[in-house]
Enzyme design. Structure first.
Site, PDB file in Angstrom:
ATOM      1  N   GLU A  12       0.894  -1.128   0.023  1.00  0.00           N
ATOM      2  CA  GLU A  12      -0.047   0.024   0.065  1.00  0.00           C
ATOM      3  C   GLU A  12       0.936   1.261   0.025  1.00  0.00           C
ATOM      4  O   GLU A  12       0.586   2.227  -0.808  1.00  0.00           O
ATOM      5  CB  GLU A  12      -0.726   0.057   1.218  1.00  0.00           C
ATOM      6  CG  GLU A  12      -1.813   1.503   1.247  1.00  0.00           C
ATOM      7  CD  GLU A  12      -1.563   2.272   1.992  1.00  0.00           C
ATOM      8  OE1 GLU A  12      -2.070   3.463   2.202  1.00  0.00           O
ATOM      9  OE2 GLU A  12      -0.414   2.172   2.486  1.00  0.00           O
ATOM     10  N   GLU A  13       2.030   1.289   0.774  1.00  0.00           N
ATOM     11  CA  GLU A  13       2.681   2.392   0.993  1.00  0.00           C
ATOM     12  C   GLU A  13       3.357   3.059  -0.407  1.00  0.00           C
ATOM     13  O   GLU A  13       3.546   4.168  -0.426  1.00  0.00           O
ATOM     14  CB  GLU A  13       3.873   2.090   2.099  1.00  0.00           C
ATOM     15  CG  GLU A  13       3.377   1.682   3.473  1.00  0.00           C
ATOM     16  CD  GLU A  13       2.613   3.078   4.194  1.00  0.00           C
ATOM     17  OE1 GLU A  13       2.537   3.979   3.542  1.00  0.00           O
ATOM     18  OE2 GLU A  13       2.220   2.714   5.397  1.00  0.00           O
TER      19      GLU A  13
END
Length: 463
Positions: free
Chosen positions: A333-334
């Site tokens: 996600e990051e």
């Protein structure tokens, strides 16, 4: 690529508003109140989520995408799902970037009065490195991109210092974050556009301390790539004080970070198969990766273990959901949203996702849920708010979701985001402070309980 904007659109939540909607009939109320009470009592008595998080943060640690620790986390997640008795546990391949921080991250003050003073910095995720002997240049401070563009030729050859503070007036700290984070994501591009040689960005937090906060940034292929680093709020205030006093500030910036070839990783998937409508699926998840600062305890280890705990509570109480409840531990996600994108794009013959719930705001006291859906689906979710009243998590309001489920949202799937007390989240977010000791075990467990209650009733009643 505008991944950061997508994330912000997904996670910035709106102010709470009271919800007034028709409740179900009395027999359903009695039944689901009893189920909710059982889920609450079992969760608080057994208190398993904190143990899962302790194991993740101690045996694996931080889990930046593409790293050996991220690979260990995938193994950890699959093994735990199997131990908890989930069905159809498997991995779904995802290709992720692999950025490595490196051992050198320094910013030494060359002038004016304190030569050799070292400022607390860290490279922003995805940044290029500097030459081995660093970049030494004068610092130019700006508060926004318009101010930088207006500077014109004066910015050429400078280290551009973006110093727009987190807006402390915002009660909802995600709004404060959203008002400052563009300088982190786009700062390097805007600095290079005017001839700057590097970007130095105030950490996106309201806390005044000497701990820098990393986070995603990106480049454009048409603009030269310059290194980018976050500076602690204490360091940012110090540079600001020197510049405000009319002093010329020069810094030598050294970063040894670099991008490595992409790596094959995976989302981790497990479920409780529905008894009546197994093809109708409710996705519950958080992201397994974290930045390489701290232990990734709140972001998003908390969301990972809350998702697992929600399904574990339903399973262990012998509840049989009519529709499938699927836990997904998303990868990366990051630094690109690869796991969420891959999950939404995968062909799943005969399936119909009816809702997606994400928990990615830290393991703090739950306050309710935000829902991004049409009026019909929203009302069908909001009418169950009363079941969450006993744990003070009954504010179900419009607007919410999450980054990893946003690709599903764009396909029309109703999105639900767990809302928590946000006041401390950005004290720890993306920094060395995001460690297990900052997580309260009861607050963490209550989040898992809230998800279990809402997810189970939606699985029974549908949307």
């Amino acid at each position: 690529m505008k991944i950061l904007r997508q994330i912000l659109l997904a996670i910035i939540v709106l102010p709470f508003h009271a919800v007034f909607t028709q409740t179900p009939d009395s027999s359903l109320i009695r039944h689901y109140r009893s189920v909710a009470e059982d889920l609450k009592n079992t969760g608080l008595e057994q208190d398993r989520a904190y143990g899962y998080l302790t194991d993740l943060t101690s045996s694996v640690g931080s889990r930046i995408a593409g790293s050996p620790n991220a690979a260990k986390a995938v193994v950890w997640g699959k093994k735990l799902m199997e131990q908890l008795g989930f069905q159809n546990v498997h991995l779904e391949p995802v290709t992720v970037p692999h950025w490595k921080r490196g051992d050198v991250e320094t910013a030494a003050l060359i002038s004016p009065d304190l030569p050799g003073t070292h400022l607390s910095i860290c490279a922003l995720g995805g940044s290029v490195g500097t030459p081995a002997d660093g970049i030494t240049a004068e610092v130019m401070e700006v508060k926004n991109f318009s101010e930088l563009r207006d500077a014109g030729a004066r910015a050429k050859g400078k280290i551009i210092f973006f110093n727009r503070p987190f807006d402390r007036k915002k009660f909802n700290t995600f709004e404060g974050y959203g008002g400052a984070v563009d300088q982190r994501g786009e700062g390097a591009v805007e600095a290079a556009r005017v001839g700057g040689v590097a970007a130095l960005v105030r950490s996106v937090t309201s806390r005044i301390d000497d701990v820098p906060h990393t986070g995603a940034m990106w480049y454009l292929d048409t603009i030269p790539k310059v290194p980018a680093a976050a500076i602690s709020t204490v360091g940012a205030n110090f540079i600001d004080s020197l510049l405000s006093a009319g002093k010329t500030v020069r810094i030598c910036l050294k970063l040894s970070c670099a991008a490595l070839p992409p790596v094959e990783s995976a989302n981790v998937v497990g479920e409780l198969v529905g008894t009546d409508h197994p093809e109708q699926v409710i996705v519950v998840g958080g992201h397994l990766d974290s930045w390489d600062k701290g232990q990734g305890a709140h972001d998003d280890g908390a969301g990972v273990v809350q998702s697992l705990e929600a399904l574990r509570l339903i399973h262990d109480l012998g509840l049989r959901p009519k529709r499938t409840i699927r836990a997904v531990l998303f990868m990366n996600e990051e630094d690109g949203l690869d796991g969420g994108t891959a999950y939404a794009a995968k062909e799943r013959a005969g399936e119909k996702p009816i809702a997606a719930l994400e928990t990615d705001a830290g393991g703090f006291t739950p306050r309710g849920f935000g829902v991004e859906a049409d009026s019909t689906a929203y009302e069908k979710i909001a009418r169950w708010a009363f079941l969450l009243g006993e744990i003070d998590a009954d504010r179900i309001t419009r607007g919410g979701g999450g980054a990893d489920i946003s690709p599903l949202g764009r396909l029309g799937v109703p999105m639900i985001g767990l809302r928590v007390d946000s006041q401390r989240y950005f004290d720890y977010h993306h920094s060395d402070s995001d460690t297990i000791d900052k997580v309260n075990e009861r607050e963490l467990e209550l989040g898992g309980i809230a998800i279990a209650i809402l997810t189970y009733v939606v699985a029974q009643e549908g949307l």
